[in-house]
Design an enzyme around this catalytic site. Structure first.
Site, PDB file in Angstrom:
ATOM      1  N   SER A   7       0.633  -0.904   0.017  1.00  0.00           N
ATOM      2  CA  SER A   7      -0.053   0.010  -0.138  1.00  0.00           C
ATOM      3  C   SER A   7       0.656   1.425  -0.091  1.00  0.00           C
ATOM      4  CB  SER A   7      -1.210  -0.332   1.092  1.00  0.00           C
ATOM      5  OG  SER A   7      -1.437   0.597   1.171  1.00  0.00           O
TER       6      SER A   7
ATOM      7  N   HIS B 203      -7.895  -5.852   0.101  1.00  0.00           N
ATOM      8  CA  HIS B 203      -6.533  -4.908   0.282  1.00  0.00           C
ATOM      9  C   HIS B 203      -5.589  -5.083   0.688  1.00  0.00           C
ATOM     10  CE1 HIS B 203      -3.423  -0.780  -0.141  1.00  0.00           C
ATOM     11  NE2 HIS B 203      -3.959  -0.907   1.092  1.00  0.00           N
TER      12      HIS B 203
ATOM     13  N   ASP C 139      -9.276  -4.749  -4.717  1.00  0.00           N
ATOM     14  CA  ASP C 139      -8.849  -4.108  -3.819  1.00  0.00           C
ATOM     15  C   ASP C 139      -9.854  -2.390  -3.352  1.00  0.00           C
ATOM     16  OD1 ASP C 139      -7.456  -1.982  -2.821  1.00  0.00           O
ATOM     17  OD2 ASP C 139      -5.653  -2.838  -3.334  1.00  0.00           O
TER      18      ASP C 139
END
Length: 274
Positions: free
Chosen positions: A95, A254, A225
């Site tokens: 991320s 995610h 996601d």
């Protein structure tokens, strides 16, 4: 475990376990090095040296009011790799941590790095612009800041309970332990760092950074996601990289390094061994 102090006086906490080829893990917003525990123990058992740090303002690092941008994140990572004198390191970022890795490689890391992995990562650009119509509207990120400022603890329960781990999808069994661990890590960090970090991960354009990177990079992203949309991230990053490989997942959230650790770890190991 130890700490280093950066040029601007920020103390960065890190874990450094084992011996062998080094893997450096960069965590997502607003978490800490603890988010990598499953990966670190897995790769430690497979003969790697595993390293993870708490980003400035996160976890056990200094809750500084300044420097919450990708340049500082990358420079802090460079200070850590220099302090540990790492060579031929493999950098793995999840991320926001993926953005940190990309900016680090572009600014500092090519001489010390052998490979990199971007997991559910924010590059090349999250926010919608004329040049990036697949991105999310800026209002989305403004709302995240609003929720954080209004009641950070409540916000840090809602996000992992829903879209971060896909627990809002039909048929997906929620895990209170995973939600509580996300909340725990988030609340360890500083509100100012997390507030500013939303701008850093959403508005930083990594296009030119990606184009500079020459080492092999595995880009791992799920089509489901809900935090970093697939169409604006994974495929675009892989295309911009000189030596990028895209690995697409179906139905993973995610936070797939946590919810689908067995699959992610196996795919990471296969990439590292090639």
């Amino acid at each position: 475990m130890g700490t280093i102090t950066t040029a601007d006086g920020t103390e960065i906490f890190y874990k450094d376990w084992g011996a062998g080829p080094p893997i450096v893990f960069s965590h997502g917003w607003p978490l800490s090095a603890d988010d990598w525990d499953t990966q670190m123990l897995f790769f430690l058992r497979h003969g790697y040296r595993v390293i993870a740090h708490d980003r400035r303002g996160h976890g056990r690092s200094t809750q500084t009011g300044d420097g919450h941008d990708m340049d500082h994140y990358a420079d802090d990572l460079a200070a850590l790799t220099s302090h540990l004198d790492l060579e031929d390191a493999i950098h793995v970022g999840h991320s926001t941590g993926g953005g940190e890795v990309v900016r680090y490689l572009a600014r500092h890391g090519r001489s010390r790095v052998s490979k990199a992995v971007l997991i559910s990562a924010v590059p090349p650009l999250m926010v919608r612009t004329d040049a990036n119509p697949e991105g999310l509207p800026k209002d989305v990120f403004d709302d995240l800041q609003h929720q954080l400022a209004a009641n950070r603890s409540e916000f840090y329960r809602a996000l992992p309970s829903g879209p971060f781990y896909g627990f809002n999808r039909p048929g997906v069994e929620s895990s209170e332990a995973i939600i509580e661990n996300w909340w725990r890590q988030g609340m360890m960090g500083g509100a100012k760092a997390h507030y500013d970090g939303i701008v850093a991960f959403s508005q930083t354009d990594f296009t030119k950074d990606l184009e500079k990177i020459t080492v092999p990079v595995l880009v791992m992203h799920s089509e489901d996601d809900q935090i970093v949309p697939y169409v604006a991230a994974g495929p675009k990053s892989a295309k911009l990289l000189q030596n990028g490989t895209l690995k697409t997942y179906q139905g993973f959230p995610h936070g797939m390094p946590t919810t689908h650790a067995d699959t992610i770890n196996a795919d990471l190991l296969a990439f590292l061994q090639t």
